[in-house]
Every structure is written in structure tokens, then in C-alpha cells.
Design an enzyme around this catalytic site. Structure first.
Site, mmCIF file in Angstrom:
data_model
loop_
_atom_site.group_PDB
_atom_site.id
_atom_site.type_symbol
_atom_site.label_atom_id
_atom_site.label_comp_id
_atom_site.label_asym_id
_atom_site.label_seq_id
_atom_site.Cartn_x
_atom_site.Cartn_y
_atom_site.Cartn_z
ATOM 1 N N HIS A 1 19.605 38.905 9.320
ATOM 2 C CA HIS A 1 19.650 39.440 8.609
ATOM 3 C C HIS A 1 18.607 41.267 9.472
ATOM 4 O O HIS A 1 19.531 41.867 8.789
ATOM 5 C CB HIS A 1 18.895 39.160 7.370
ATOM 6 C CG HIS A 1 18.654 37.942 6.159
ATOM 7 N ND1 HIS A 1 17.979 36.977 6.432
ATOM 8 C CD2 HIS A 1 19.254 37.903 5.350
ATOM 9 C CE1 HIS A 1 18.234 35.981 5.732
ATOM 10 N NE2 HIS A 1 19.263 36.459 4.852
ATOM 11 N N LYS B 1 15.864 29.331 -8.862
ATOM 12 C CA LYS B 1 15.767 28.322 -7.974
ATOM 13 C C LYS B 1 14.158 29.141 -7.451
ATOM 14 O O LYS B 1 13.705 30.061 -7.248
ATOM 15 C CB LYS B 1 15.673 29.311 -6.709
ATOM 16 C CG LYS B 1 16.569 28.860 -5.913
ATOM 17 C CD LYS B 1 17.571 30.120 -5.130
ATOM 18 C CE LYS B 1 18.228 30.074 -3.685
ATOM 19 N NZ LYS B 1 18.831 31.878 -3.161
ATOM 20 N N ARG C 1 29.250 35.365 6.385
ATOM 21 C CA ARG C 1 29.233 34.645 7.852
ATOM 22 C C ARG C 1 29.969 33.765 8.269
ATOM 23 O O ARG C 1 31.127 34.085 9.748
ATOM 24 C CB ARG C 1 27.746 33.411 8.256
ATOM 25 C CG ARG C 1 26.781 33.870 8.073
ATOM 26 C CD ARG C 1 25.308 33.229 7.978
ATOM 27 N NE ARG C 1 25.795 32.321 6.693
ATOM 28 C CZ ARG C 1 24.603 31.682 5.857
ATOM 29 N NH1 ARG C 1 23.804 31.809 6.275
ATOM 30 N NH2 ARG C 1 25.231 31.739 4.996
ATOM 31 N N SER D 1 19.249 30.970 6.526
ATOM 32 C CA SER D 1 16.763 30.450 6.240
ATOM 33 C C SER D 1 16.928 29.004 6.447
ATOM 34 O O SER D 1 16.415 28.644 6.994
ATOM 35 C CB SER D 1 16.727 31.598 5.400
ATOM 36 O OG SER D 1 17.539 32.549 4.836
HETATM 37 O O1 PNS Z 1 20.293 35.800 0.023
HETATM 38 P P1 PNS Z 1 21.986 35.074 -1.567
HETATM 39 O O2 PNS Z 1 20.196 33.969 -2.052
HETATM 40 O O3 PNS Z 1 22.553 34.698 -0.964
HETATM 41 O O4 PNS Z 1 21.435 36.057 -2.525
HETATM 42 C C1 PNS Z 1 21.581 36.180 -3.506
HETATM 43 C C2 PNS Z 1 21.273 37.238 -4.470
HETATM 44 C C3 PNS Z 1 20.181 36.951 -4.658
HETATM 45 C C4 PNS Z 1 22.256 38.891 -3.465
HETATM 46 C C5 PNS Z 1 21.767 36.915 -6.026
HETATM 47 O O5 PNS Z 1 21.495 36.287 -6.426
HETATM 48 C C6 PNS Z 1 21.527 38.286 -6.803
HETATM 49 O O6 PNS Z 1 22.610 39.635 -6.716
HETATM 50 N N1 PNS Z 1 20.665 38.285 -8.174
HETATM 51 C C7 PNS Z 1 20.415 38.751 -8.684
HETATM 52 C C8 PNS Z 1 20.647 38.905 -10.316
HETATM 53 C C9 PNS Z 1 21.961 39.404 -10.857
HETATM 54 O O7 PNS Z 1 22.676 40.300 -10.625
HETATM 55 N N2 PNS Z 1 22.829 37.612 -10.683
HETATM 56 C C10 PNS Z 1 24.430 38.321 -10.767
HETATM 57 C C11 PNS Z 1 25.271 38.778 -9.151
HETATM 58 S S1 PNS Z 1 26.704 37.481 -9.901
#
Ligand code: PNS
Length: 162
Positions: A17, A41, A90, A128
Site C-alpha cells: 500500500h 465485513k 497485483r 493484508s
Molecule cells: O482494500 P479493499 O477491501 O479491496 O477495498 C475495497 C473498497 C473499500 C475499495 C470497496 O469495498 C469500496 O469501494 N467500498 C466503498 C463502498 C462502495 O462504494 N461500494 C461500491 C463499489 S463498486
């Protein structure tokens, strides 16, 4: 002047990150690193802990701020005049998930673009969840997470600090 958002769970933030943050901060005028909370989650670290670890990580990066949000990513980006969502990529295994998310965000807000930054090969295998697994088993996680995050992980798992 382009503002970008780098969203994620950051549970915890890793050196992978940090690498993406540094590289995105060198491209965009302003970068919001934002911890998104998902009530469905369960996370290992609280939002405050993750924001704290990220704040340590971005010390000295003048155009980077750390924040948290419970809502929709595209709403957050729009409120902050951020036209770009940054995501690290990745391997092939990330692609399906990232592609779907990018297309969904594009459908929700067509004015926002998702920009992928390829991971540094050094961190190709890093995640993570792997870091948490290793830390829980007492493995050496030096070089996978910054020293401050290592301390916080050892604290949580009850391992002595070295
Ligand atoms: O590190 P991660 O868990 O891959 O991140 C995922 C994240 C936080 C980017 C995604 O879950 C997100 O954008 N959450 C915010 C809610 C939202 O907008 N959801 C629709 C995404 S298509």
C-alpha cells in the site's frame, strides 16, 4: 490540478500500500487515502487504528491526507472533487474483482476514472490477510509492513517487541 482517492480496507496497511501511495502521490496533486468501512465485513483493526497506521505511513507526504468513510466511494470522490480512483493491481487474480468494481463505479459516476497502478514486483505476493496470518503465527513480517504497523500487529497478537 488532479485530485485522486486511494480507497481500501487497509487492515492493516502494508508496504505494498505504501508503495502505491508514494507513486500515486508523485502523479496527482492531491491524494486522499481513505479507509472504507463495510458493516458486512469484520475487520481485525478498528477504523481509528487503521487511520492511525496510515497517518504514520504518510508522514512527510505533504499532498496526502488520510480519512475514513462509511458511504459510497463515488459520493466521497465527488464531494472532494476527486476525478480519479487509484487502485493497486497485483496479479491476474485481482483483475476480475477490480474490473467489476471499476465498471460499477463508472456506471454510478461516469465523470470518475479508475486508474490502476501495477504493484512493485517485490510486493506481488503481499496482502493484508497474509500479513495477519504470518503475524498470528509469530513469523517475521519485517519488510512486509512498516515498523509501526509491525509493532501494532505484535501488540495485538501478544508477541514481544524486538
Ligand atoms: O482494500 P479493499 O477491501 O479491496 O477495498 C475495497 C473498497 C473499500 C475499495 C470497496 O469495498 C469500496 O469501494 N467500498 C466503498 C463502498 C462502495 O462504494 N461500494 C461500491 C463499489 S463498486
Amino acid at each position: 490540478m488532479i485530485t485522486a482517492v486511494y480507497p481500501g480496507s487497509f487492515d492493516p496497511p502494508t508496504c505494498g500500500h505504501e508503495d502505491i501511495i508514494r507513486r500515486a502521490a508523485a502523479i496527482f496533486a492531491k491524494l486522499h487515502v481513505t479507509v472504507f468501512t463495510n458493516p458486512q465485513k469484520a475487520t481485525f483493526f478498528s477504523v481509528n487504528d487503521r487511520v492511525d497506521m496510515l497517518n504514520h505511513m504518510v508522514e512527510g507526504m505533504d499532498n496526502v491526507t488520510v480519512d475514513s468513510c462509511q458511504g459510497l466511494l463515488v459520493d466521497y470522490a465527488t464531494e472532494r472533487n476527486a476525478g480519479i480512483i487509484v487502485r493497486g493491481l497485483r496479479a491476474v487474480s485481482d483483475f476480475d474483482y477490480e474490473f467489476t468494481m471499476a465498471l460499477m463505479n463508472k456506471k454510478l459516476a461516469s465523470h470518475i476514472e479508475t486508474v490502476f497502478i501495477m504493484t512493485n514486483p517485490e510486493y506481488l505476493y503481499l496482502s493484508s490477510s497474509k500479513v495477519k496470518e504470518l503475524a498470528s503465527l509469530g513469523a517475521n513480517i519485517g519488510g512486509l509492513v512498516p515498523p509501526y504497523v509491525e509493532t501494532r500487529l505484535k501488540d495485538r497478537f501478544g508477541y514481544p517487541q524486538t
